[in-house]
Every structure is written in structure tokens, then in C-alpha cells.
Design a protein around this motif. Structure first.
Motif, PDB file in Angstrom:
ATOM      1  N   ALA A   1      38.432  49.511  45.544  1.00  0.00           N
ATOM      2  CA  ALA A   1      39.244  49.938  44.409  1.00  0.00           C
ATOM      3  C   ALA A   1      38.769  49.341  43.090  1.00  0.00           C
ATOM      4  CB  ALA A   1      40.700  49.549  44.643  1.00  0.00           C
ATOM      5  N   ARG A   2      37.695  48.554  43.106  1.00  0.00           N
ATOM      6  CA  ARG A   2      37.233  47.869  41.905  1.00  0.00           C
ATOM      7  C   ARG A   2      35.931  48.476  41.400  1.00  0.00           C
ATOM      8  NH1 ARG A   2      35.176  41.681  41.499  1.00  0.00           N
ATOM      9  NH2 ARG A   2      34.674  41.756  39.299  1.00  0.00           N
TER      10      ARG A   2
ATOM     11  N   ARG B   1      43.017  52.562  44.884  1.00  0.00           N
ATOM     12  CA  ARG B   1      44.049  51.882  44.095  1.00  0.00           C
ATOM     13  C   ARG B   1      45.429  52.405  44.477  1.00  0.00           C
ATOM     14  NH1 ARG B   1      40.669  52.738  39.078  1.00  0.00           N
ATOM     15  NH2 ARG B   1      39.294  50.946  39.103  1.00  0.00           N
TER      16      ARG B   1
ATOM     17  N   LYS C   1      48.521  50.255  46.233  1.00  0.00           N
ATOM     18  CA  LYS C   1      49.799  50.113  45.538  1.00  0.00           C
ATOM     19  C   LYS C   1      50.971  50.714  46.310  1.00  0.00           C
ATOM     20  CE  LYS C   1      51.952  50.707  41.066  1.00  0.00           C
ATOM     21  NZ  LYS C   1      51.777  51.121  39.687  1.00  0.00           N
TER      22      LYS C   1
END
Length: 107
Positions: A21-22, A63, A67
Motif C-alpha cells: 500500500a506504500r 490501502r 483500512k
């Protein structure tokens, strides 16, 4: 960089464990902080290559997963987001058939 490989910018010694996700590239100004006059230059720094677009979609998916799906006490928000997203997607797919069923007001 082939399919399934780490990004070229990723360095295990520098970044630690890999996080899908980065973004590991050079940081840039977030879209929300870009002024209107700087917008063409900001878009000029973006890569519209299919592989870059696929990577961006993949990061956004991870992401969202981190979440709304992976937390220990995840609620039903992910279910409703998926249901609304699929409803909009299928509405757009079937719009050509649906648009002929409008209610007309006759005078």
C-alpha cells in the motif's frame, strides 16, 4: 520491473518489510496542496504508463483493504462500499438499455 517484482525504488535495508500500500518512489506534492497554476506541471510529473496506472490502482486497493477489511473489529462499511460500487458499475454498464424506460410527461 516485471509482473510480481518489487518496485525498483524499494530497498529492504532502507524501507524494512515490503508494504504493497506504500509508494516507494520520490515523494511529490499531494494533489490537495497543488495550486491551479502548478497543475499542468504536476500532471507532467505523473507517469501514465499502463504499468504505473496498474501500480497506483493496486496501492489504492491495498490501502482500502488495510483500512476497512483487515482490522480486527472491521465493521460492515466495506460490504456497503462494495455494494454501492457494484451498483454504480452495473448501472453504467446497462445505461443504454435503461435510458429508454424514462417516464415522459405528456401534455
Amino acid at each position: 520491473m516485471g509482473f510480481g517484482d518489487y518496485p525498483a525504488e524499494y530497498d529492504r535495508a532502507k524501507h524494512g518489510p515490503y508494504d504493497p500500500a506504500r509508494y516507494y518512489g520520490k515523494p511529490d506534492t499531494p494533489f490537495g496542496e497543488v495550486k491551479i497554476g502548478e497543475l499542468p506541471a504536476w500532471f507532467g510529473r505523473r507517469s501514465f504508463h499502463p504499468q504505473a496506472m496498474t501500480s497506483a490502482i493496486s496501492r489504492a486497493y491495498w490501502r482500502w483493504q488495510h483500512k476497512y477489511v483487515f482490522p480486527e473489529r472491521a465493521g460492515i462499511a466495506s460490504f456497503f462500499q462494495m455494494a454501492v460500487g457494484l451498483s454504480v458499475f452495473f448501472y453504467v454498464l446497462n445505461y443504454q438499455r435503461i435510458k429508454h424506460h424514462k417516464n415522459y410527461k405528456y401534455h
